[in-house]
Design a protein around this motif. Structure first.
Motif, mmCIF file in Angstrom:
data_model
loop_
_atom_site.group_PDB
_atom_site.id
_atom_site.type_symbol
_atom_site.label_atom_id
_atom_site.label_comp_id
_atom_site.label_asym_id
_atom_site.label_seq_id
_atom_site.Cartn_x
_atom_site.Cartn_y
_atom_site.Cartn_z
ATOM 1 N N GLY A 51 0.784 -1.216 0.000
ATOM 2 C CA GLY A 51 0.000 0.000 0.000
ATOM 3 C C GLY A 51 0.815 1.263 0.000
ATOM 4 O O GLY A 51 0.428 2.254 0.596
ATOM 5 N N VAL A 52 1.987 1.266 -0.651
ATOM 6 C CA VAL A 52 2.870 2.421 -0.659
ATOM 7 C C VAL A 52 2.826 3.077 -2.021
ATOM 8 O O VAL A 52 3.029 2.429 -3.030
ATOM 9 C CB VAL A 52 4.324 1.997 -0.345
ATOM 10 C CG1 VAL A 52 5.244 3.200 -0.395
ATOM 11 C CG2 VAL A 52 4.383 1.341 1.019
ATOM 12 N N ALA A 53 2.576 4.372 -2.062
ATOM 13 C CA ALA A 53 2.597 5.098 -3.325
ATOM 14 C C ALA A 53 4.010 5.574 -3.596
ATOM 15 O O ALA A 53 4.773 5.825 -2.674
ATOM 16 C CB ALA A 53 1.655 6.288 -3.263
ATOM 17 N N PRO A 54 4.416 5.690 -4.847
ATOM 18 C CA PRO A 54 5.769 6.121 -5.175
ATOM 19 C C PRO A 54 6.063 7.508 -4.635
ATOM 20 O O PRO A 54 5.225 8.407 -4.685
ATOM 21 C CB PRO A 54 5.787 6.120 -6.709
ATOM 22 C CG PRO A 54 4.624 5.280 -7.105
ATOM 23 C CD PRO A 54 3.615 5.420 -6.013
ATOM 24 N N ALA A 55 7.275 7.687 -4.119
ATOM 25 C CA ALA A 55 7.676 9.003 -3.635
ATOM 26 C C ALA A 55 7.728 9.985 -4.794
ATOM 27 O O ALA A 55 8.210 9.674 -5.868
ATOM 28 C CB ALA A 55 9.053 8.919 -2.963
ATOM 29 N N GLY A 56 7.254 11.160 -4.560
ATOM 30 C CA GLY A 56 7.314 12.193 -5.579
ATOM 31 C C GLY A 56 6.197 12.112 -6.597
ATOM 32 O O GLY A 56 6.136 12.905 -7.527
ATOM 33 N N ALA A 57 5.307 11.144 -6.475
ATOM 34 C CA ALA A 57 4.204 11.004 -7.428
ATOM 35 C C ALA A 57 2.891 11.069 -6.674
ATOM 36 O O ALA A 57 2.712 10.395 -5.678
ATOM 37 C CB ALA A 57 4.301 9.685 -8.180
ATOM 38 N N ALA A 58 1.980 11.890 -7.140
ATOM 39 C CA ALA A 58 0.698 12.040 -6.460
ATOM 40 C C ALA A 58 -0.087 10.754 -6.531
ATOM 41 O O ALA A 58 -0.116 10.085 -7.555
ATOM 42 C CB ALA A 58 -0.095 13.175 -7.102
ATOM 43 N N ALA A 59 -0.745 10.388 -5.441
ATOM 44 C CA ALA A 59 -1.544 9.170 -5.409
ATOM 45 C C ALA A 59 -2.997 9.450 -5.737
ATOM 46 O O ALA A 59 -3.856 8.618 -5.548
ATOM 47 C CB ALA A 59 -1.442 8.511 -4.042
ATOM 48 N N THR A 60 -3.288 10.654 -6.179
ATOM 49 C CA THR A 60 -4.650 11.012 -6.529
ATOM 50 C C THR A 60 -4.725 11.365 -7.989
ATOM 51 O O THR A 60 -3.716 11.533 -8.660
ATOM 52 C CB THR A 60 -5.115 12.211 -5.693
ATOM 53 O OG1 THR A 60 -4.233 13.313 -5.949
ATOM 54 C CG2 THR A 60 -5.078 11.888 -4.209
ATOM 55 N N ALA A 61 -5.954 11.480 -8.503
ATOM 56 C CA ALA A 61 -6.140 11.849 -9.900
ATOM 57 C C ALA A 61 -5.634 13.266 -10.122
ATOM 58 O O ALA A 61 -5.638 14.091 -9.209
ATOM 59 C CB ALA A 61 -7.617 11.763 -10.268
ATOM 60 N N PRO A 62 -5.166 13.589 -11.343
ATOM 61 C CA PRO A 62 -4.664 14.924 -11.609
ATOM 62 C C PRO A 62 -5.768 15.952 -11.489
ATOM 63 O O PRO A 62 -6.944 15.648 -11.645
ATOM 64 C CB PRO A 62 -4.149 14.824 -13.061
ATOM 65 C CG PRO A 62 -4.907 13.693 -13.645
ATOM 66 C CD PRO A 62 -5.120 12.726 -12.520
ATOM 67 N N PRO A 63 -5.399 17.213 -11.177
ATOM 68 C CA PRO A 63 -6.424 18.244 -11.051
ATOM 69 C C PRO A 63 -7.149 18.469 -12.363
ATOM 70 O O PRO A 63 -6.639 18.167 -13.441
ATOM 71 C CB PRO A 63 -5.598 19.475 -10.631
ATOM 72 C CG PRO A 63 -4.203 19.172 -11.055
ATOM 73 C CD PRO A 63 -4.053 17.695 -10.932
ATOM 74 N N ALA A 64 -8.359 19.042 -12.261
ATOM 75 C CA ALA A 64 -9.184 19.196 -13.452
ATOM 76 C C ALA A 64 -8.521 20.075 -14.495
ATOM 77 O O ALA A 64 -8.753 19.923 -15.693
ATOM 78 C CB ALA A 64 -10.541 19.786 -13.048
ATOM 79 N N ASN B 126 2.826 9.405 -12.694
ATOM 80 C CA ASN B 126 1.468 9.244 -12.194
ATOM 81 C C ASN B 126 1.433 8.079 -11.208
ATOM 82 O O ASN B 126 1.653 6.932 -11.594
ATOM 83 C CB ASN B 126 0.503 8.969 -13.357
ATOM 84 C CG ASN B 126 0.450 10.119 -14.350
ATOM 85 O OD1 ASN B 126 -0.318 11.040 -14.207
ATOM 86 N ND2 ASN B 126 1.304 10.051 -15.387
ATOM 87 N N GLY B 127 1.177 8.372 -9.949
ATOM 88 C CA GLY B 127 1.170 7.327 -8.931
ATOM 89 C C GLY B 127 -0.233 6.998 -8.479
ATOM 90 O O GLY B 127 -1.086 7.882 -8.356
ATOM 91 N N PHE B 128 -0.492 5.721 -8.210
ATOM 92 C CA PHE B 128 -1.818 5.275 -7.783
ATOM 93 C C PHE B 128 -1.664 4.297 -6.615
ATOM 94 O O PHE B 128 -0.990 3.288 -6.737
ATOM 95 C CB PHE B 128 -2.560 4.574 -8.925
ATOM 96 C CG PHE B 128 -2.571 5.356 -10.210
ATOM 97 C CD1 PHE B 128 -1.664 5.077 -11.207
ATOM 98 C CD2 PHE B 128 -3.479 6.383 -10.391
ATOM 99 C CE1 PHE B 128 -1.664 5.813 -12.382
ATOM 100 C CE2 PHE B 128 -3.492 7.110 -11.563
ATOM 101 C CZ PHE B 128 -2.577 6.830 -12.565
ATOM 102 N N ALA B 129 -2.285 4.616 -5.508
ATOM 103 C CA ALA B 129 -2.316 3.668 -4.389
ATOM 104 C C ALA B 129 -3.244 2.512 -4.740
ATOM 105 O O ALA B 129 -4.257 2.702 -5.401
ATOM 106 C CB ALA B 129 -2.797 4.362 -3.123
ATOM 107 N N VAL B 130 -2.893 1.309 -4.287
ATOM 108 C CA VAL B 130 -3.682 0.116 -4.581
ATOM 109 C C VAL B 130 -4.228 -0.443 -3.273
ATOM 110 O O VAL B 130 -3.481 -0.668 -2.332
ATOM 111 C CB VAL B 130 -2.826 -0.937 -5.303
ATOM 112 C CG1 VAL B 130 -3.615 -2.217 -5.501
ATOM 113 C CG2 VAL B 130 -2.347 -0.394 -6.636
ATOM 114 N N GLY B 131 -5.519 -0.651 -3.230
ATOM 115 C CA GLY B 131 -6.143 -1.104 -1.997
ATOM 116 C C GLY B 131 -6.240 -2.607 -1.854
ATOM 117 O O GLY B 131 -6.680 -3.092 -0.829
#
Length: 323
Positions: A62-75, A123-128
């Protein structure tokens, strides 16, 4: 789109990798980079992802890459594409071009479908998902390209196999060992020290910067489970002018346990294997190797076996990851 086999990629410089085999792997985070993206993410010392060339499993961290946002990009961001990922458990290791259509009936998504990604970006994505997997498929919509895909997780070994073998390297990544912390990762990853096989060149091992103080360099490991260690092997292969001069080993039993030195400071020779039996077997869940004053080594092997408690904990962990 054909499913891509998760090959035995080595984790270098703290970067993510996945393991292949019959038992499966599970992902902790995805790092999809459209073509023209930035370089490798690099999780740094103590965050080295698991890698193996043998049949093993990997469990979600459950670790997101450092330096990469774990959320969707802003609109307001320019979205060049979208990606979706799914994983499956399948026996064997199909070769290139082999479809997994027969097993993808049970595919479970590990990332939100059609997640937007930005071009020329990490582009980073957390995985549940808490499960383990053997194969991963990534789809891009509608087309375009991806420069790098990093899948971060941990190896989850088969406890039945470790029990059958008896004495194993309880620090090795294919048996579930993990680098937790390290004093230095400037020249090469401390995670290289628990990779399978022999080091083939200098940066296949761990080399540190020269120190300008009175301290020393070190690596801390989490072992496969509670185990009984009988012998230590330190290999300085390919490190000729920059191998550590001396080494010592300490262990502890449990996260909150106290460190106890079990191998006193011992002289190392460059480009040589060192086989160091312990005076008596020791119980441990964690190990720490100290090198003096700096330098490096290629591989650390801790030969021993899981205790009954360690084997039971690993069996329970594997059962939960299979759900």
């Amino acid at each position: 789109m054909p499913e891509q086999r998760c090959g035995g990629v080595r984790g270098e410089g703290g970067r993510g990798a996945v393991a292949e085999g019959d038992d499966g792997f599970a992902v902790a985070a995805l790092d999809a980079r459209p073509q023209g993206g930035l370089g490798d993410t690099g999780l740094g010392p103590g965050r080295v992802a698991a890698a193996a060339t043998a049949a093993r499993s990997v469990e979600v961290a459950g670790v997101a890459p450092a330096g990469a946002a774990a959320t969707a990009p802003p609109a307001a961001a320019t979205v060049s594409a979208a990606v979706a990922a799914a994983a499956a458990v399948a026996p064997g290791a199909p070769g290139a071009g082999v479809e997994l259509a027969g097993v993808l009936v049970d595919v479970a998504p590990v990332a939100s479908p059609r997640t937007p990604v930005r071009g020329h970006a990490a582009n980073g994505f957390a995985v549940g998902s808490g499960r383990r997997w053997t194969h991963l498929r990534i789809n891009q919509h509608p087309d375009g390209g991806i420069a790098r895909l990093r899948v971060h997780g941990e190896v989850l070994p088969d406890p039945r196999w470790l029990a059958l073998l008896g004495t194993v390297d309880v620090a090795c990544v294919v048996n579930g060992g993990v680098v937790e912390e390290a004093s230095d990762g400037f020249h090469s990853s401390p995670g290289n020290t628990i990779m399978p096989g022999l080091s083939q060149k200098q940066d296949d091992g761990w080399e540190t910067r020269r120190r300008r103080d009175k301290g020393n360099d070190w690596i801390a490991y989490r072992l496969a489970g509670q185990c009984e260690i009988r012998a230590v092997e330190v290999d300085t292969a390919n490190l000729k002018g920059n191998a550590a001069g001396w080494v010592s080993l300490s262990v502890k039993d449990g996260v909150d346990g106290a460190w106890t030195q079990v191998l006193p400071r011992t002289r190392l020779e460059p480009d040589s294997p060192h086989r160091l039996p312990l005076v008596a077997p020791v119980l441990a869940t964690h190990a720490r190797i100290d090198v003096y004053p700096d330098g490096g080594f290629a591989r650390l092997r801790l030969h021993g076996r899981l205790t009954d408690a360690g084997a039971a904990a690993l069996t329970d962990r594997a059962a939960r990851a299979a759900l």
